[in-house]
Design a protein around this motif. Structure first.
Motif, short mmCIF file in Angstrom:
data_model
loop_
_atom_site.label_atom_id
_atom_site.label_comp_id
_atom_site.label_asym_id
_atom_site.label_seq_id
_atom_site.Cartn_x
_atom_site.Cartn_y
_atom_site.Cartn_z
N THR A 1 50.37 47.15 51.70
CA THR A 1 50.02 48.31 50.85
C THR A 1 49.61 49.52 51.67
OG1 THR A 1 47.79 47.37 50.64
CG2 THR A 1 49.37 46.93 48.86
N SER B 1 44.52 49.83 49.57
CA SER B 1 44.30 49.09 48.33
C SER B 1 42.82 48.97 47.97
CB SER B 1 44.93 47.69 48.43
OG SER B 1 44.43 46.99 49.55
N GLN C 1 42.61 50.16 40.98
CA GLN C 1 43.38 49.01 40.51
C GLN C 1 42.61 47.74 40.85
OE1 GLN C 1 47.31 49.20 42.23
NE2 GLN C 1 47.61 51.34 41.63
N ALA D 1 41.42 43.98 41.26
CA ALA D 1 42.11 42.69 41.32
C ALA D 1 41.66 41.78 40.20
CB ALA D 1 41.85 42.03 42.68
N LYS D 2 40.45 42.05 39.66
CA LYS D 2 39.89 41.19 38.63
C LYS D 2 38.87 41.96 37.82
CE LYS D 2 37.57 36.66 38.17
NZ LYS D 2 36.96 35.53 38.94
N GLN E 1 40.17 39.60 54.44
CA GLN E 1 40.62 39.98 53.10
C GLN E 1 39.67 41.03 52.48
OE1 GLN E 1 41.28 36.47 50.64
NE2 GLN E 1 41.57 35.22 52.47
N ASP F 1 38.10 42.40 48.37
CA ASP F 1 37.97 42.14 46.94
C ASP F 1 37.74 43.47 46.23
OD1 ASP F 1 38.32 39.44 46.46
OD2 ASP F 1 36.27 38.93 47.06
N SER F 2 38.32 43.59 45.05
CA SER F 2 38.08 44.76 44.20
C SER F 2 37.83 44.21 42.79
CB SER F 2 39.27 45.71 44.21
OG SER F 2 39.05 46.81 43.35
#
Length: 958
Positions: free
Chosen positions: A599, A622, A627, A629-630, A656, A658-659
């Motif tokens: 991305t 990203s 946007q 992820a959850k 990694q 997290d969003s």
């Protein structure tokens, strides 16, 4: 027989009489009284008893004048309720670069009227003649021993008696009564019960005289109080109240001063204590008052000593007063000079000292006296050429794939101390400017604060003299980066503390709200703190190939196709320098294999002399996209997620992001996401964790405290992609450290994304973006109030104080003062500041009364409820005094300096003791009040380092 000998003998006899006649030994004297039956002896004994009782009564009645003033018996504009907070009510005017210094003289305990003794009169005359009239104002005729400035000889029932005593020479010994009376007033100033009232009264007199002579509150003009004998104690007692009302820097010169050590000595810019070697009175007081004893290390006196705020200056073989005192012209030193000339020389050196030099430094150990010295990480980092400003040419050209990170960009340069009055701020080496001012690129111009009254009020509130404490010197040897270039500077303003925070001029900033003034010299005027940045230009790329020599092939984002099929380019990822523990702050190893590479990465930097774009900071695209992820919905699920889940499994998430969007009100996902609109300004809660793995950082008892900060996120439309994204900046309340991180407004690229100085590659990080309507702007028919602006103001003040250590040069983490405690203090003060401003504005109150059901009125009511909830959680059983009054907080102190106060303050606000605990408490409160929280988390991303792993910050209390 000398008059001085008679005076002292009378004092000794009276003191012995009090002890004998009013002690248990008095029974023995009664037996003699009955036995002798001698009329003369009876008369003498009765007279002695009467005098003793009279002295006791005089002592008991000494506070009455102060109490009467406080009760309003003497009329006037006492205003006891607003005295502590008047500093916000005075108009602020523009102050010239050459400021007038105000000198206030407070006489010794022999003063009974506005007349001065011939020695004091001569001293003041020569002092006034020696000071340039255009730069100094000398204020005299203050009665320090009366809270209403009333001499003993005027307007008092016994005024005629005092006049006779003052005039008489036959019974000159009776002047002892004046000394005794005024000595009792000094005792009142010392007393913890009546002292605050008395000291407020004398402070009010001094304030009134200063205002009458043209002092402008908030102007930052220096006030120097000269206190002779008992006037030294009175001067220090008045300091806290003068400082609050006038927002003024204050020096105190104690001339043979009698000082208890009970006062807030640490609130003065500096105390110069001048004492003669034969001055038994001044020297005896150091034994008389326990708080001056060295064993009580936590007393205000010893705290000020340890902070380097007291200079002890010997006057030579000089007594306390009279013919052998410091103001005598007849007493001669071995070199032929007299006592008065010596005293004047010392005081004039203090008053007219050159900026950047301290003629009489405090008795603290210089860091050069220590044998070993640890090299800081910063010193090692800047040895690498890519970490030096000269590595990047000023004038460069870029293709359309690269955009500047802001309109005004440049490097801060600290002026020489001799240039300060002319510069009035700092220099800015311009690296980028708007189209209309491109001619300034490459030039060194002035950067100054706006002349707006509210801006000048802020600037002058946080100006401070810097003199390194002994602990500051020691910390240099421990590898901590301190503002060494600012040591002994007076009236250091925030731009100077920012530019001088490091040993080198390498602070890169972006400016906003800039006004350009092109006079004979070009100046930029700003209304907000510069934002520290990393990299002047940025691009959006995906990395296709990484070479062993750290060069990489990248493919640019194509705005037309919305894909990474744009121009191919070569960039340079320099090998960063390891820290002292051998940890790499960042690595490009295996970055092409990162799941985030698909991305794209925002890369920040500039071209080097070879024309190759050097990547100084990176950011995963990203992470900032709107946007998630959850999405987690429901109040119970969202609070449980904050309470138990969001830091779980961090080791497995290495490399990694997290969003996660928390939706406590159960709104539809699309509606919730769309509620984040372009232009939104949102609160950020920032925490980071620890470094584990093979190169695990030290963690006492396995506790990774981590770090906490507030920040501000804006929803912007990113020019390269034309998509909405978060842009995050932090208000980092950060102690001095080995890395050279500066307390200030730091862009995400600087604090997190910087490959050398940031934490993106070495620590797990969580940013919680808070969307809560009660924190948004309020508009009452044009009168706007924005809680986040108030928070920015309070944090700016706190960060400026952290950069200087409240004048000691260094800030130390402790139970009561830390990144989290003081950030929470600023947040608490900001909400209360907003509510107070609204409550004190009649126009706003009328609007609220006329619109009780308006959505804005209801929103304001919920802000009050939120404030009470935050106070109930963060300050569980009583409000910390320094959270209400920031002057009571001393940033540069440690636990051992103030053990009792520190422990009590820490226990009072224990939920803001640990970063993660405070973060979670605030997050749960916001959720319960309807906030949507967007969590952006990274886990050592940007490349793969097998020697480290992420560790969650410790919470302790669940």
């Amino acid at each position: 027989m000398s008059k001085q000998f008679l005076t002292r003998s009378a004092l000794v006899v009276l003191a012995l009489a009090i002890v004998i006649f009013l002690s248990p030994a008095n029974a023995w004297w009664v037996q003699w009284y009955v036995f002798l039956h001698a009329e003369l002896l009876n008369l003498l004994l009765d007279g002695g008893r009467i005098i003793g009782i009279a002295l006791v009564l005089a002592g008991l009645m000494a506070p009455f004048e102060a109490l009467g003033w406080w009760a309003g018996w003497y009329g006037g504009d006492r205003d006891t309720l607003t005295l502590p907070t008047k500093s916000t009510q005075f108009p602020i005017i523009k102050v010239a670069s050459t400021r007038i210094q105000y000198v206030v003289y407070l006489d010794g305990i022999g003063k009974s009227s506005f007349k001065y003794s011939f020695r004091v009169k001569k001293f003041l005359q020569q002092l006034e003649e020696s000071l340039p009239e255009e730069n100094y104002v000398l204020i005299k005729n203050i009665i320090p021993y009366s809270v209403i400035n009333l001499p003993l000889t005027i307007g008092r029932p016994l005024g005629s008696v005092w006049q006779w005593i003052e005039r008489t020479t036959t019974f000159g010994v009776l002047r002892v009564l004046i000394l005794l009376r005024n000595m009792f007033q000094v005792a009142v100033s010392v007393d913890s019960r009546y002292g605050p009232i008395y000291n407020r009264g004398t402070a009010q007199i001094i304030i009134d005289r200063l205002l009458a002579r043209g002092y402008q509150p908030g102007s930052g003009a220096l006030i120097t109080l000269i206190g002779y004998s008992g006037g030294g104690q009175i001067s220090l007692g008045a300091v806290p109240y003068i400082k609050k009302v006038l927002a003024a820097p204050i020096d105190v010169i104690s001339l043979a001063g009698v000082i208890s050590g009970n006062n807030e000595v640490a609130q003065v810019e500096h105390l110069y204590h001048l004492v003669g070697e034969k001055d038994r009175v001044a020297r005896f007081t150091s034994y008389l008052f326990p708080r001056r004893w060295s064993i009580f290390t936590w007393s205000n006196w010893n705290l000020a000593k340890s902070r380097g705020e007291i200079s002890f200056i010997s006057l030579g073989k000089v007594g306390h007063d009279s013919t052998k005192g410091p103001l005598s012209e007849t007493a001669i030193f071995a070199d032929g000079s007299n006592h008065l000339a010596k005293t004047l020389e010392i005081i004039l050196r203090i008053l007219t000292r050159t900026d950047g030099q301290e003629p009489y430094p405090a008795a603290v150990a210089d860091y050069k006296s220590f044998a070993s010295k640890v090299v800081s990480d910063y010193a090692n980092y800047v040895k690498a050429d890519f970490n030096q400003p000269d590595y990047y040419p000023l004038k460069q050209s870029y293709s359309q794939e690269y955009l500047p990170v802001g309109e005004w960009l440049g490097r801060l340069i600290l002026p020489d101390v001799s240039e300060r009055s002319r510069v009035g701020g700092v220099y800015l080496e311009v690296h980028h400017a708007p189209e209309s001012d491109r001619d300034l690129i490459g030039k060194k111009i002035y950067l100054r604060w706006s002349d707006r009254p509210d801006i000048q009020a802020y600037v002058n509130q946080v100006k401070i003299r810097i003199g390194f404490s002994e602990q500051a010197y020691k910390s240099i040897n421990q590898g901590i980066v301190l503002p060494i270039r600012l040591n002994h500077w007076r009236q250091v303003q925030t731009l100077e503390s920012l530019a001088g925070a490091r040993p080198n001029d390498d602070v890169m900033v972006a400016l906003s709200s800039v006004e350009v003034v092109r006079d004979s010299d070009i100046s930029l005027y700003v209304t907000r703190e510069p934002i520290l940045i990393t990299g002047k230009y940025y691009a959006l790329v995906t990395i296709t190939k990484l070479f062993p020599n750290n060069y990489a092939v990248v493919r640019h984002y194509n705005s037309a196709s919305k894909q990474f099929d744009g121009k191919e380019d070569t960039v340079y990822f320099p090998q960063v320098v390891k820290d002292r523990q051998g940890v790499l702050p960042a690595t490009a190893n295996q970055i092409t294999e990162s799941p985030l590479n698909k991305t794209g990465w925002y890369i920040y930097g500039a071209k080097n002399h070879q024309g190759i774009f050097t990547v100084q900071a990176i950011a995963p695209r990203s992470l900032f996209q709107l946007q998630p992820a959850k999405v987690i919905s429901g109040l119970h699920k969202t609070t449980d997620y904050i309470h138990n889940q969001y830091w779980q499994g961090v080791k497995e998430k290495k490399g990694q992001i997290d969003s996660i969007l928390l939706n406590p009100r159960n709104l539809p996902d699309t509606e919730l996401i769309n509620s984040f609109s372009e232009g939104d300004r949102l609160l950020v809660l920032h925490t980071y964790g620890g470094i584990g793995g093979n190169k695990r950082e030290f963690a006492p008892l396995g506790i990774f405290f981590g770090h906490f900060a507030f920040g501000l996120a804006r929803v912007i439309r990113e020019p390269l992609t034309q998509e909405l994204r978060f842009k995050i900046g932090y208000a980092q309340v950060y102690t001095q450290n080995t890395t050279g991180i500066i307390a200030g407004s730091l862009d995400w690229t600087n604090f997190v994304g910087d490959r050398q100085f940031g934490w993106l590659g070495s620590r797990p990080i969580t940013d919680i973006i808070v969307k809560l309507d009660v924190l948004e702007e309020y508009n009452f028919d044009g009168l706007r109030r924005f809680p986040l602006n108030a928070l920015a103001y309070q944090l700016d003040r706190m960060m400026a104080r952290y950069r200087t250590g409240d004048g000691t040069g260094a800030t130390f983490v402790g139970p009561a003062n830390s990144c989290v405690q003081d950030s929470c203090q600023a947040f608490y003060q900001a909400i209360n500041m907003t509510l107070t401003e609204i409550d004190n504005n009649a126009q706003i109150k009328d609007w609220i009364a006329a619109n009780p059901n308006h959505s804005q009125t209801q929103r304001l009511k919920r802000l009050v409820v939120l404030n009470k909830a935050i106070e109930a959680k963060l300050v569980s059983w009583q409000t910390r005094a320094d959270w209400v009054d920031p002057y009571q907080s001393l940033i540069g102190t440690r636990l051992e300096d103030r053990p009792v106060t520190t422990v009590v303050n820490a226990l009072t606000s224990w939920r803001s003791l640990l970063p993660r605990l405070a973060n979670d408490v605030l997050a749960e409160i916001f959720l319960k009040h309807g906030a949507s929280l967007w969590l952006l988390q990274t886990y050592q991303i940007g490349g793969w380092d097998e020697d480290i792993e992420p560790i969650a910050p410790t919470k302790l209390w669940i």
